[in-house]
Design a protein around this motif. Structure first.
Motif, mmCIF file in Angstrom:
data_model
loop_
_atom_site.group_PDB
_atom_site.id
_atom_site.type_symbol
_atom_site.label_atom_id
_atom_site.label_comp_id
_atom_site.label_asym_id
_atom_site.label_seq_id
_atom_site.Cartn_x
_atom_site.Cartn_y
_atom_site.Cartn_z
ATOM 1 N N ILE A 167 30.516 8.596 70.484
ATOM 2 C CA ILE A 167 31.439 10.036 70.822
ATOM 3 C C ILE A 167 32.083 10.262 69.720
ATOM 4 O O ILE A 167 31.935 11.429 69.146
ATOM 5 N N GLU A 168 32.935 9.632 68.936
ATOM 6 C CA GLU A 168 33.619 10.245 67.606
ATOM 7 C C GLU A 168 32.833 10.471 66.397
ATOM 8 O O GLU A 168 32.831 11.413 65.988
ATOM 9 N N TRP A 169 31.686 9.450 66.396
ATOM 10 C CA TRP A 169 31.180 9.545 64.787
ATOM 11 C C TRP A 169 30.036 11.144 65.051
ATOM 12 O O TRP A 169 29.940 11.616 64.270
ATOM 13 N N PRO A 170 29.487 11.032 66.293
ATOM 14 C CA PRO A 170 28.704 12.386 66.424
ATOM 15 C C PRO A 170 29.473 13.491 66.372
ATOM 16 O O PRO A 170 28.951 14.669 65.845
ATOM 17 N N GLU A 171 30.655 13.761 66.938
ATOM 18 C CA GLU A 171 31.660 14.594 66.879
ATOM 19 C C GLU A 171 31.835 15.139 65.620
ATOM 20 O O GLU A 171 31.989 16.383 64.959
ATOM 21 N N LEU A 172 32.187 14.025 64.682
ATOM 22 C CA LEU A 172 32.401 14.151 63.208
ATOM 23 C C LEU A 172 31.383 14.950 62.589
ATOM 24 O O LEU A 172 31.705 16.087 61.712
ATOM 25 N N TYR A 173 29.993 14.643 62.890
ATOM 26 C CA TYR A 173 28.924 15.053 62.275
ATOM 27 C C TYR A 173 28.692 16.590 62.834
ATOM 28 O O TYR A 173 28.187 17.314 62.077
ATOM 29 N N GLU A 200 36.132 5.949 56.881
ATOM 30 C CA GLU A 200 36.897 4.885 57.548
ATOM 31 C C GLU A 200 36.183 4.104 58.584
ATOM 32 O O GLU A 200 36.223 3.083 58.746
ATOM 33 N N LEU A 201 35.604 5.234 59.263
ATOM 34 C CA LEU A 201 34.446 4.479 60.388
ATOM 35 C C LEU A 201 33.449 3.649 59.661
ATOM 36 O O LEU A 201 33.227 2.352 60.340
ATOM 37 N N GLY A 207 32.809 -3.653 56.228
ATOM 38 C CA GLY A 207 34.053 -4.277 55.828
ATOM 39 C C GLY A 207 34.484 -3.835 54.392
ATOM 40 O O GLY A 207 35.110 -4.474 53.498
ATOM 41 N N GLY A 208 33.901 -2.631 54.091
ATOM 42 C CA GLY A 208 34.387 -1.937 52.737
ATOM 43 C C GLY A 208 33.606 -2.285 51.598
ATOM 44 O O GLY A 208 33.887 -2.180 50.660
ATOM 45 N N ASP A 209 32.313 -2.676 52.094
ATOM 46 C CA ASP A 209 31.533 -3.175 50.975
ATOM 47 C C ASP A 209 30.638 -1.716 50.632
ATOM 48 O O ASP A 209 30.060 -1.174 51.404
ATOM 49 N N ALA A 210 30.803 -1.363 49.373
ATOM 50 C CA ALA A 210 30.348 0.027 48.947
ATOM 51 C C ALA A 210 28.848 0.033 49.045
ATOM 52 O O ALA A 210 28.201 0.794 49.307
ATOM 53 N N GLU A 211 27.998 -1.112 48.601
ATOM 54 C CA GLU A 211 26.630 -1.252 48.727
ATOM 55 C C GLU A 211 26.099 -1.108 50.159
ATOM 56 O O GLU A 211 25.177 -0.424 50.112
ATOM 57 N N ILE A 212 26.743 -1.550 50.826
ATOM 58 C CA ILE A 212 26.269 -1.744 52.344
ATOM 59 C C ILE A 212 26.513 -0.135 52.692
ATOM 60 O O ILE A 212 25.415 0.358 53.352
#
Length: 260
Positions: A167-173, A200-201, A207-212
């Motif tokens: 719901i939220e992620w598709p709406e953002l896109y 943020e999502l 977990g905040g891993d920039a590489e991931i």
């Protein structure tokens, strides 16, 4: 004569604090739309309608960013509630299935038996995840340990995972694509706000891993159809990549502004 309200009386009437209303004004969620001759900002009746909508959606557990997206894009709150409820019910059903599969595995192990292939397969299906093509695409950008991080954090989100992903992620896109096709520059505040929420999502899953984060974005950029499990996405691959480039420009603009 039009009735207006200053921030203090409105805060008292709504049960909020003046600080909260100032914060909502600062992030663009709810801003007083009228100025007096002396330059003081006051809330109008239209602002009160928006305040009511904000408070109603907050009671559903939505984040401020989600509420802003919903209201600014004209999302029907009733449809949002129905979608949210459907996602929660689907999640509960999936968790119930997983619970039963895991109970069967646990019973087999407690009895000293090796779980059958069928039990293991059912449990894997209950956990869910990206399809075979999407997994192959993802593995070209992430190693086993990074994929395990994504799976573990997604499982830990429980029912919230379905709401965020469906719901939220598709709406953002969708909102970002409308801004892009309308010619709004990626440096615009509205676009940067969307990117901040998207990131943020992403952090919830990585977990905040920039590489991931970078690896997942690269996988979607490479093959959105495989990652989404929707073959029709292949027909709009060029548009998806254009949107991804647009969001990356907004992301870099946000990072530059943060550093300055």
């Amino acid at each position: 004569m039009t009735t207006t309200w200053k921030v203090g009386p409105l805060a008292e009437a709504s049960g909020l604090t003046v600080r909260t209303l100032h914060h909502w004004d600062g992030i663009g969620l709810l801003s007083p739309s009228r100025r007096t001759a002396g330059g003081h900002r006051e809330y109008t009746e239209d602002d009160l309608v928006r305040l009511y909508q904000v408070l109603a959606l907050r009671r559903l557990g939505l984040s401020l960013e989600s509420i802003a997206v919903c209201l600014d894009t004209g999302v029907d709150p009733a449809r949002l509630v129905r979608d949210h409820l459907a996602a929660v019910e689907a999640s509960l059903a999936a968790l119930g299935t997983l619970q039963r599969r895991l109970a069967q595995l646990g019973d087999a192990l407690d009895a000293g038996r090796s779980p059958s292939t069928g039990m293991l397969w059912d449990a894997l299906r209950a956990i869910g995840g990206t399809g075979p093509e999407g997994e192959r695409t993802l593995r070209r950008h992430l190693d086993d340990e990074q994929i395990q991080v994504l799976e573990s954090r997604a499982a830990a989100l429980g029912p919230a995972m379905h709401y965020l992903l469906e719901i939220e992620w598709p709406e953002l896109y969708r909102r970002a694509e409308r801004l892009r096709t309308d010619g709004v520059p990626p440096t615009d505040r509205k676009v940067r706000r969307l990117v901040v929420r998207m990131d943020e999502l992403s952090t919830l899953f990585s977990g905040g891993d920039a590489e991931i984060d970078a690896g997942v974005r690269a996988a979607w950029y490479e093959d959105a159809a495989a990652m989404s499990g929707d073959p029709a996405a292949a027909d709009s691959a060029a548009e998806w990549r254009a949107l991804a480039d647009y969001l990356d420009l907004a992301r870099r603009s946000t990072e530059e502004q943060t550093r300055s």
